[in-house]
Write a protein that holds these residues in place. Structure first.
Motif, mmCIF file in Angstrom:
data_model
loop_
_atom_site.group_PDB
_atom_site.id
_atom_site.type_symbol
_atom_site.label_atom_id
_atom_site.label_comp_id
_atom_site.label_asym_id
_atom_site.label_seq_id
_atom_site.Cartn_x
_atom_site.Cartn_y
_atom_site.Cartn_z
ATOM 1 N N LYS A 33 0.813 -1.218 0.000
ATOM 2 C CA LYS A 33 0.000 0.000 0.000
ATOM 3 C C LYS A 33 0.847 1.269 0.000
ATOM 4 C CE LYS A 33 -3.584 -1.979 2.959
ATOM 5 N NZ LYS A 33 -4.275 -1.786 4.246
ATOM 6 N N TYR A 34 2.063 1.159 0.519
ATOM 7 C CA TYR A 34 2.892 2.339 0.746
ATOM 8 C C TYR A 34 4.179 2.279 -0.073
ATOM 9 C CZ TYR A 34 -0.283 2.419 4.683
ATOM 10 O OH TYR A 34 -1.405 2.401 5.454
ATOM 11 N N CYS A 35 4.667 3.443 -0.490
ATOM 12 C CA CYS A 35 5.863 3.510 -1.327
ATOM 13 C C CYS A 35 7.142 3.299 -0.534
ATOM 14 C CB CYS A 35 5.909 4.849 -2.048
ATOM 15 S SG CYS A 35 6.057 6.286 -0.963
ATOM 16 N N SER A 36 7.095 3.512 0.772
ATOM 17 C CA SER A 36 8.304 3.393 1.578
ATOM 18 C C SER A 36 7.961 3.042 3.013
ATOM 19 C CB SER A 36 9.075 4.709 1.563
ATOM 20 O OG SER A 36 8.303 5.718 2.194
ATOM 21 N N GLU A 37 8.977 2.677 3.762
ATOM 22 C CA GLU A 37 8.815 2.394 5.186
ATOM 23 C C GLU A 37 8.391 3.652 5.931
ATOM 24 O OE1 GLU A 37 8.702 -0.130 8.388
ATOM 25 O OE2 GLU A 37 9.028 -0.647 6.306
ATOM 26 N N ARG A 38 8.898 4.785 5.501
ATOM 27 C CA ARG A 38 8.539 6.057 6.139
ATOM 28 C C ARG A 38 7.047 6.346 6.018
ATOM 29 N NH1 ARG A 38 11.316 11.911 4.802
ATOM 30 N NH2 ARG A 38 10.100 13.095 6.301
ATOM 31 N N CYS A 39 6.470 6.132 4.841
ATOM 32 C CA CYS A 39 5.034 6.336 4.648
ATOM 33 C C CYS A 39 4.225 5.320 5.441
ATOM 34 C CB CYS A 39 4.673 6.252 3.165
ATOM 35 S SG CYS A 39 5.046 7.750 2.255
ATOM 36 N N ARG A 40 4.710 4.078 5.513
ATOM 37 C CA ARG A 40 3.993 3.053 6.268
ATOM 38 C C ARG A 40 3.930 3.407 7.748
ATOM 39 N NH1 ARG A 40 4.657 -1.154 9.411
ATOM 40 N NH2 ARG A 40 6.915 -1.035 9.411
ATOM 41 N N ARG A 41 5.030 3.919 8.294
ATOM 42 C CA ARG A 41 5.068 4.295 9.714
ATOM 43 C C ARG A 41 4.222 5.532 9.994
ATOM 44 N NH1 ARG A 41 11.335 3.771 10.070
ATOM 45 N NH2 ARG A 41 11.549 1.528 10.319
ATOM 46 N N ALA A 42 4.177 6.466 9.059
ATOM 47 C CA ALA A 42 3.453 7.722 9.259
ATOM 48 C C ALA A 42 1.944 7.576 9.064
ATOM 49 C CB ALA A 42 3.989 8.775 8.297
ATOM 50 N N ALA A 43 1.519 6.527 8.392
ATOM 51 C CA ALA A 43 0.092 6.310 8.133
ATOM 52 C C ALA A 43 -0.613 5.940 9.432
ATOM 53 C CB ALA A 43 -0.083 5.204 7.107
ATOM 54 N N PRO A 44 -1.890 6.302 9.554
ATOM 55 C CA PRO A 44 -2.631 5.911 10.754
ATOM 56 C C PRO A 44 -2.742 4.386 10.841
ATOM 57 C CG PRO A 44 -4.098 6.889 9.130
ATOM 58 C CD PRO A 44 -2.695 7.039 8.619
ATOM 59 N N PRO A 45 -2.768 3.849 12.048
ATOM 60 C CA PRO A 45 -2.841 2.387 12.183
ATOM 61 C C PRO A 45 -4.132 1.826 11.604
ATOM 62 C CG PRO A 45 -2.964 3.457 14.328
ATOM 63 C CD PRO A 45 -2.722 4.529 13.313
ATOM 64 N N ASP A 46 -4.033 0.619 11.085
ATOM 65 C CA ASP A 46 -5.188 -0.063 10.511
ATOM 66 C C ASP A 46 -6.172 -0.395 11.626
ATOM 67 O OD1 ASP A 46 -6.880 -1.330 8.776
ATOM 68 O OD2 ASP A 46 -5.658 -3.136 8.578
ATOM 69 N N ARG A 47 -7.447 -0.106 11.431
ATOM 70 C CA ARG A 47 -8.466 -0.313 12.455
ATOM 71 C C ARG A 47 -9.209 -1.637 12.310
ATOM 72 N NH1 ARG A 47 -7.706 2.824 16.805
ATOM 73 N NH2 ARG A 47 -7.106 4.899 16.141
ATOM 74 N N SER A 48 -8.628 -2.588 11.608
ATOM 75 C CA SER A 48 -9.307 -3.875 11.443
ATOM 76 C C SER A 48 -9.306 -4.631 12.767
ATOM 77 C CB SER A 48 -8.636 -4.694 10.348
ATOM 78 O OG SER A 48 -7.306 -4.955 10.706
ATOM 79 N N PRO A 49 -10.360 -5.393 13.049
ATOM 80 C CA PRO A 49 -10.427 -6.122 14.323
ATOM 81 C C PRO A 49 -9.363 -7.209 14.386
ATOM 82 C CG PRO A 49 -12.235 -6.758 12.878
ATOM 83 C CD PRO A 49 -11.513 -5.611 12.217
ATOM 84 N N PRO A 50 -8.833 -7.480 15.557
ATOM 85 C CA PRO A 50 -7.801 -8.524 15.663
ATOM 86 C C PRO A 50 -8.366 -9.896 15.320
ATOM 87 C CG PRO A 50 -8.415 -7.679 17.840
ATOM 88 C CD PRO A 50 -9.139 -6.868 16.810
ATOM 89 N N GLN A 51 -7.528 -10.698 14.693
ATOM 90 C CA GLN A 51 -7.961 -12.036 14.288
ATOM 91 C C GLN A 51 -7.726 -13.006 15.440
ATOM 92 O OE1 GLN A 51 -5.809 -13.011 10.787
ATOM 93 N NE2 GLN A 51 -6.866 -11.517 9.518
ATOM 94 N N SER A 52 -8.744 -13.762 15.783
ATOM 95 C CA SER A 52 -8.590 -14.751 16.833
ATOM 96 C C SER A 52 -8.228 -16.097 16.231
ATOM 97 C CB SER A 52 -9.876 -14.866 17.643
ATOM 98 O OG SER A 52 -10.931 -15.283 16.803
ATOM 99 N N GLY A 53 -7.495 -16.881 16.974
ATOM 100 C CA GLY A 53 -7.254 -18.208 16.470
ATOM 101 C C GLY A 53 -5.877 -18.581 16.479
#
Length: 53
Positions: A33-53
């Motif tokens: 999704k991101y062009c660099s590690e810097r963009c990945r770190r600066a992006a807001p955290p993903d709000r998907s629910p944690p996966q159980s299992g």
């Protein structure tokens, strides 16, 4: 060998700039999704629910 202009491109989810395919992304290009590690770190955290299992 392909020319750089022939490689697939995407738009970065953080900075909205285009970036091209890299060999290190070959296995998971669909998930990149991101062009660099810097963009990945600066992006807001993903709000998907944690996966159980």
């Amino acid at each position: 060998m392909r020319k750089k202009s022939e490689l697939p491109t995407k738009i970065c989810a953080h900075c909205a700039l285009p970036f091209t395919w890299r060999k290190k992304w070959a296995r998971d290009w669909e998930q990149v999704k991101y062009c660099s590690e810097r963009c990945r770190r600066a992006a807001p955290p993903d709000r998907s629910p944690p996966q159980s299992g």
